[in-house]
Design a protein around this motif. Structure first.
Motif, PDB file in Angstrom:
ATOM      1  N   LEU A   1       0.844  -1.207   0.000  1.00  0.00           N
ATOM      2  CA  LEU A   1       0.000   0.000   0.000  1.00  0.00           C
ATOM      3  C   LEU A   1       0.873   1.248   0.000  1.00  0.00           C
ATOM      4  CD1 LEU A   1      -2.917  -0.771   2.476  1.00  0.00           C
ATOM      5  CD2 LEU A   1      -3.069  -0.338   0.045  1.00  0.00           C
ATOM      6  N   SER A   2       1.942   1.207   0.749  1.00  0.00           N
ATOM      7  CA  SER A   2       2.843   2.341   0.818  1.00  0.00           C
ATOM      8  C   SER A   2       3.490   2.578  -0.541  1.00  0.00           C
ATOM      9  CB  SER A   2       3.905   2.078   1.889  1.00  0.00           C
ATOM     10  OG  SER A   2       4.775   3.152   1.980  1.00  0.00           O
TER      11      SER A   2
ATOM     12  N   GLU B   1       2.237   1.673  -3.446  1.00  0.00           N
ATOM     13  CA  GLU B   1       1.185   2.152  -4.358  1.00  0.00           C
ATOM     14  C   GLU B   1       0.867   3.618  -4.089  1.00  0.00           C
ATOM     15  OE1 GLU B   1      -2.181  -0.446  -4.028  1.00  0.00           O
ATOM     16  OE2 GLU B   1      -1.121  -2.103  -4.979  1.00  0.00           O
ATOM     17  N   LEU B   2       0.884   3.979  -2.813  1.00  0.00           N
ATOM     18  CA  LEU B   2       0.627   5.364  -2.441  1.00  0.00           C
ATOM     19  C   LEU B   2       1.736   6.261  -2.987  1.00  0.00           C
ATOM     20  CD1 LEU B   2      -1.148   7.387  -0.909  1.00  0.00           C
ATOM     21  CD2 LEU B   2       0.194   6.876   1.130  1.00  0.00           C
ATOM     22  N   GLU B   3       2.973   5.832  -2.882  1.00  0.00           N
ATOM     23  CA  GLU B   3       4.101   6.573  -3.429  1.00  0.00           C
ATOM     24  C   GLU B   3       3.978   6.695  -4.942  1.00  0.00           C
ATOM     25  OE1 GLU B   3       6.871   8.364  -2.459  1.00  0.00           O
ATOM     26  OE2 GLU B   3       5.811   8.256  -0.554  1.00  0.00           O
TER      27      GLU B   3
ATOM     28  N   ALA C   1       1.233   6.584  -6.681  1.00  0.00           N
ATOM     29  CA  ALA C   1       0.101   7.473  -6.952  1.00  0.00           C
ATOM     30  C   ALA C   1       0.515   8.928  -6.762  1.00  0.00           C
ATOM     31  CB  ALA C   1      -1.076   7.120  -6.059  1.00  0.00           C
ATOM     32  N   LYS C   2       1.329   9.197  -5.709  1.00  0.00           N
ATOM     33  CA  LYS C   2       1.799  10.559  -5.466  1.00  0.00           C
ATOM     34  C   LYS C   2       2.713  11.027  -6.606  1.00  0.00           C
ATOM     35  CE  LYS C   2       1.499  10.683  -0.438  1.00  0.00           C
ATOM     36  NZ  LYS C   2       2.250  10.768   0.825  1.00  0.00           N
TER      37      LYS C   2
END
Length: 139
Positions: A12-13, A15-17, A19-20
């Protein structure tokens, strides 16, 4: 379980990175597009200003041409009037000269018809008309 939870959080981290980063790239792309759009708008504004300037020049040139045409037409009309007047004057002079020519011919005929006195004091029948000019205009 804790490992699975940690692995899921890590995913998730990541994917979040990702996405950012994608959002940052999209923001940069939007900023670049806004800049290009602004440049294009400025180009259109400059082109519209040039077109307006050309329209003003064209209108000014059209006005000058119309004034020149009006001036030329006035001069042509004035010259035509002068020519017509001169032609009328010449026609009147020709008519007057023709009238004087007819009067002169009439006087010459009258003179030719008059009896001429001879040297002895007698009179001859009439003057010889062969000495009179024949219908030649006098100048």
């Amino acid at each position: 379980a804790a490992k699975a939870k940690e692995s899921g959080m890590s995913t998730l981290s990541a994917e979040l990175e990702a996405a950012k980063r994608a959002e940052a790239l999209a923001a940069e792309e939007r900023a670049s597009l806004r800049s290009e759009l602004q440049t294009a708008k400025e180009g259109v504004d400059r082109a519209n200003a040039e077109i307006a300037t050309y329209h003003q020049h064209l209108a000014a040139e059209r006005q000058v041409r119309e004034q020149q045409e009006a001036t030329a037409k006035g001069k042509i009309d004035q010259l035509q009037f002068s020519l017509d007047d001169r032609e009328r004057q010449l026609t009147e002079k020709v008519a007057a000269l023709q009238q004087k020519d007819q009067e002169l011919k009439s006087l010459l005929r009258q003179l030719a018809a008059m009896p001429v006195a001879d040297a002895s004091g007698g009179s001859a029948a009439t003057a010889d008309t062969t000495d009179a000019p024949n219908d030649t205009p006098m100048t």
